[in-house]
Design a protein around this motif. Sequence first.
Motif, PDB file in Angstrom:
ATOM      1  N   LYS A   1     -23.492 -23.633 -14.990  1.00 31.86           N
ATOM      2  CA  LYS A   1     -23.668 -24.853 -14.221  1.00 31.86           C
ATOM      3  C   LYS A   1     -22.381 -25.188 -13.488  1.00 31.86           C
ATOM      4  N   SER A   2     -22.543 -25.804 -12.334  1.00 28.27           N
ATOM      5  CA  SER A   2     -21.376 -26.165 -11.534  1.00 28.27           C
ATOM      6  C   SER A   2     -20.682 -27.379 -12.158  1.00 28.27           C
ATOM      7  N   PRO A   3     -19.375 -27.279 -12.415  1.00 25.44           N
ATOM      8  CA  PRO A   3     -18.670 -28.440 -12.979  1.00 25.44           C
ATOM      9  C   PRO A   3     -18.301 -29.473 -11.923  1.00 25.44           C
ATOM     10  N   VAL A   4     -18.444 -29.107 -10.647  1.00 24.59           N
ATOM     11  CA  VAL A   4     -18.056 -30.011  -9.561  1.00 24.59           C
ATOM     12  C   VAL A   4     -19.193 -30.106  -8.543  1.00 24.59           C
ATOM     13  N   ALA A   5     -19.101 -31.123  -7.711  1.00 23.12           N
ATOM     14  CA  ALA A   5     -20.046 -31.278  -6.599  1.00 23.12           C
ATOM     15  C   ALA A   5     -19.362 -30.813  -5.326  1.00 23.12           C
ATOM     16  N   GLY A   6     -20.084 -30.165  -4.468  1.00 25.79           N
ATOM     17  CA  GLY A   6     -19.502 -29.690  -3.234  1.00 25.79           C
ATOM     18  C   GLY A   6     -20.454 -28.801  -2.470  1.00 25.79           C
ATOM     19  N   LYS A   7     -19.869 -27.934  -1.685  1.00 24.80           N
ATOM     20  CA  LYS A   7     -20.629 -27.033  -0.833  1.00 24.80           C
ATOM     21  C   LYS A   7     -20.189 -25.611  -1.102  1.00 24.80           C
ATOM     22  N   VAL A   8     -21.170 -24.724  -1.242  1.00 29.78           N
ATOM     23  CA  VAL A   8     -20.865 -23.324  -1.534  1.00 29.78           C
ATOM     24  C   VAL A   8     -20.264 -22.701  -0.270  1.00 29.78           C
ATOM     25  N   ARG A   9     -19.005 -22.306  -0.394  1.00 29.05           N
ATOM     26  CA  ARG A   9     -18.318 -21.714   0.757  1.00 29.05           C
ATOM     27  C   ARG A   9     -18.590 -20.220   0.849  1.00 29.05           C
ATOM     28  N   ARG A  10     -18.500 -19.540  -0.296  1.00 34.40           N
ATOM     29  CA  ARG A  10     -18.641 -18.087  -0.268  1.00 34.40           C
ATOM     30  C   ARG A  10     -19.120 -17.599  -1.632  1.00 34.40           C
ATOM     31  N   ILE A  11     -19.905 -16.538  -1.585  1.00 35.05           N
ATOM     32  CA  ILE A  11     -20.313 -15.825  -2.809  1.00 35.05           C
ATOM     33  C   ILE A  11     -19.837 -14.394  -2.640  1.00 35.05           C
ATOM     34  N   LYS A  12     -18.867 -14.014  -3.466  1.00 37.69           N
ATOM     35  CA  LYS A  12     -18.210 -12.718  -3.319  1.00 37.69           C
ATOM     36  C   LYS A  12     -18.646 -11.790  -4.441  1.00 37.69           C
ATOM     37  N   ASN A  13     -18.975 -10.566  -4.065  1.00 39.19           N
ATOM     38  CA  ASN A  13     -19.355  -9.539  -5.045  1.00 39.19           C
ATOM     39  C   ASN A  13     -18.085  -8.870  -5.545  1.00 39.19           C
ATOM     40  N   LEU A  14     -17.814  -9.022  -6.842  1.00 42.02           N
ATOM     41  CA  LEU A  14     -16.612  -8.440  -7.436  1.00 42.02           C
ATOM     42  C   LEU A  14     -16.839  -7.034  -7.955  1.00 42.02           C
ATOM     43  N   GLY A  15     -18.062  -6.560  -7.912  1.00 38.93           N
ATOM     44  CA  GLY A  15     -18.343  -5.212  -8.388  1.00 38.93           C
ATOM     45  C   GLY A  15     -19.469  -5.222  -9.411  1.00 38.93           C
ATOM     46  N   GLN A  16     -19.886  -4.051  -9.789  1.00 38.35           N
ATOM     47  CA  GLN A  16     -21.001  -3.897 -10.720  1.00 38.35           C
ATOM     48  C   GLN A  16     -20.622  -2.899 -11.793  1.00 38.35           C
ATOM     49  N   LYS A  17     -20.967  -3.223 -13.033  1.00 33.66           N
ATOM     50  CA  LYS A  17     -20.742  -2.338 -14.175  1.00 33.66           C
ATOM     51  C   LYS A  17     -22.044  -2.199 -14.919  1.00 33.66           C
ATOM     52  N   ASP A  18     -22.518  -0.959 -14.991  1.00 32.36           N
ATOM     53  CA  ASP A  18     -23.844  -0.701 -15.576  1.00 32.36           C
ATOM     54  C   ASP A  18     -24.873  -1.509 -14.780  1.00 32.36           C
ATOM     55  N   ARG A  19     -25.570  -2.397 -15.438  1.00 39.31           N
ATOM     56  CA  ARG A  19     -26.585  -3.219 -14.767  1.00 39.31           C
ATOM     57  C   ARG A  19     -26.059  -4.608 -14.423  1.00 39.31           C
ATOM     58  N   GLN A  20     -24.829  -4.909 -14.808  1.00 40.16           N
ATOM     59  CA  GLN A  20     -24.296  -6.255 -14.648  1.00 40.16           C
ATOM     60  C   GLN A  20     -23.521  -6.374 -13.336  1.00 40.16           C
ATOM     61  N   ILE A  21     -23.875  -7.377 -12.538  1.00 38.40           N
ATOM     62  CA  ILE A  21     -23.232  -7.645 -11.255  1.00 38.40           C
ATOM     63  C   ILE A  21     -22.295  -8.834 -11.436  1.00 38.40           C
ATOM     64  N   ASN A  22     -21.024  -8.647 -11.087  1.00 40.46           N
ATOM     65  CA  ASN A  22     -20.025  -9.699 -11.212  1.00 40.46           C
ATOM     66  C   ASN A  22     -19.844 -10.369  -9.849  1.00 40.46           C
ATOM     67  N   LEU A  23     -20.000 -11.685  -9.838  1.00 30.86           N
ATOM     68  CA  LEU A  23     -19.906 -12.462  -8.607  1.00 30.86           C
ATOM     69  C   LEU A  23     -18.884 -13.581  -8.783  1.00 30.86           C
ATOM     70  N   GLU A  24     -18.279 -13.972  -7.657  1.00 26.76           N
ATOM     71  CA  GLU A  24     -17.394 -15.139  -7.639  1.00 26.76           C
ATOM     72  C   GLU A  24     -17.959 -16.133  -6.645  1.00 26.76           C
ATOM     73  N   VAL A  25     -18.202 -17.353  -7.108  1.00 28.64           N
ATOM     74  CA  VAL A  25     -18.735 -18.433  -6.302  1.00 28.64           C
ATOM     75  C   VAL A  25     -17.603 -19.387  -5.974  1.00 28.64           C
ATOM     76  N   VAL A  26     -17.337 -19.586  -4.684  1.00 36.42           N
ATOM     77  CA  VAL A  26     -16.285 -20.486  -4.210  1.00 36.42           C
ATOM     78  C   VAL A  26     -16.951 -21.752  -3.682  1.00 36.42           C
ATOM     79  N   ILE A  27     -16.562 -22.903  -4.241  1.00 37.52           N
ATOM     80  CA  ILE A  27     -17.165 -24.186  -3.878  1.00 37.52           C
ATOM     81  C   ILE A  27     -16.078 -25.076  -3.288  1.00 37.52           C
ATOM     82  N   ASP A  28     -16.329 -25.592  -2.103  1.00 39.20           N
ATOM     83  CA  ASP A  28     -15.468 -26.617  -1.525  1.00 39.20           C
ATOM     84  C   ASP A  28     -15.808 -27.956  -2.162  1.00 39.20           C
ATOM     85  N   VAL A  29     -14.864 -28.467  -2.918  1.00 38.35           N
ATOM     86  CA  VAL A  29     -15.112 -29.673  -3.683  1.00 38.35           C
ATOM     87  C   VAL A  29     -15.135 -30.866  -2.748  1.00 38.35           C
ATOM     88  N   GLN A  30     -16.118 -31.701  -2.896  1.00 42.54           N
ATOM     89  CA  GLN A  30     -16.236 -32.905  -2.071  1.00 42.54           C
ATOM     90  C   GLN A  30     -15.828 -34.126  -2.880  1.00 42.54           C
TER      91      GLN A  30
END
Length: 285
Positions: free
Chosen positions: A256-285
């Motif tokens: 869950k998002s700990p802050v309120a804001g707008k999703v700026r970017r969703i970055k794919n950090l890579g995949q290991k086996d079946r697991q996809i690692n993502l980074e969600v960047v939120i501009d805090v409002q």
Amino acid sequence: MKEYIATALGAGVVGFLPFLNLNPQPTTLTPSPAPIPRLQKQPVIQLQQSAKPTKRHRIQVQVISLNDLKIAEGSEVAAGQIISDRTEERQSLEAERKQIENSIQQLSIPTSKLAELPEPNFAIEEAAIQQIKDELQLMEAHSVAPAPETSFRFKDEALRKLLEAKQLEERAEAITAEANNRTKLAESKARLVGQLNSAIAALNKAKSNYQHQQYEHSLNLVRQQSEMQRQQYQIASLVGQKQEIEAKLRDITQIKSPVAGKVRRIKNLGQKDRQINLEVVIDVQ
């Protein structure tokens, strides 16, 4: 022609004379006022409030499928809103756990205990043997021993001929009767002996059948113990699988998002086996 030109010039000069001030007047100098200094326009300095730097919050999430991601770039998020939830994986693991629980429940049903083998009972066969033996003993007791031969000698020749002939005839009949009795006795004895042998064979067969039952019972006990051990092994294996699934379910949590804001970017950090690692960047409002 020359006269015309002279006349024209003369008329022109005469006409221009009124405009000439041939009598000059004395000139009076009037003091001019002091010049007013001109104020230069000062540039207007406008104080602009510098833009507040945008605060960004980064969240790393792990998903199995991109469908597990519940947001998109540019979407607004509220504090506490679900960002990712591995719904498909959770449902699959919960179904697998339910199937394992059903298998454990079926294997845990106690099997019926194998009944103990009853004690051997050969009373019928032994009674039949004893009855035949008693009949044989009774037959032996009633067997008639042959009577000793008696001979009479008569002095009278006529009597001797008459009586000895009669005695011989009676003797012959007695021997015949005795032979018949012995034959019947032998036949009866042979019949009883046959019955005795059959009764003994029946007893031996009953004992053999009981021994076979003992053998089968021991095999059934071994099979039952082996089956119980197999069930215990299967239950232990299934319990281990269930624990592994529960550990995986504990790892699957809603992000869950700990802050309120707008999703700026969703970055794919890579995949290991079946697991996809993502980074969600939120501009805090």
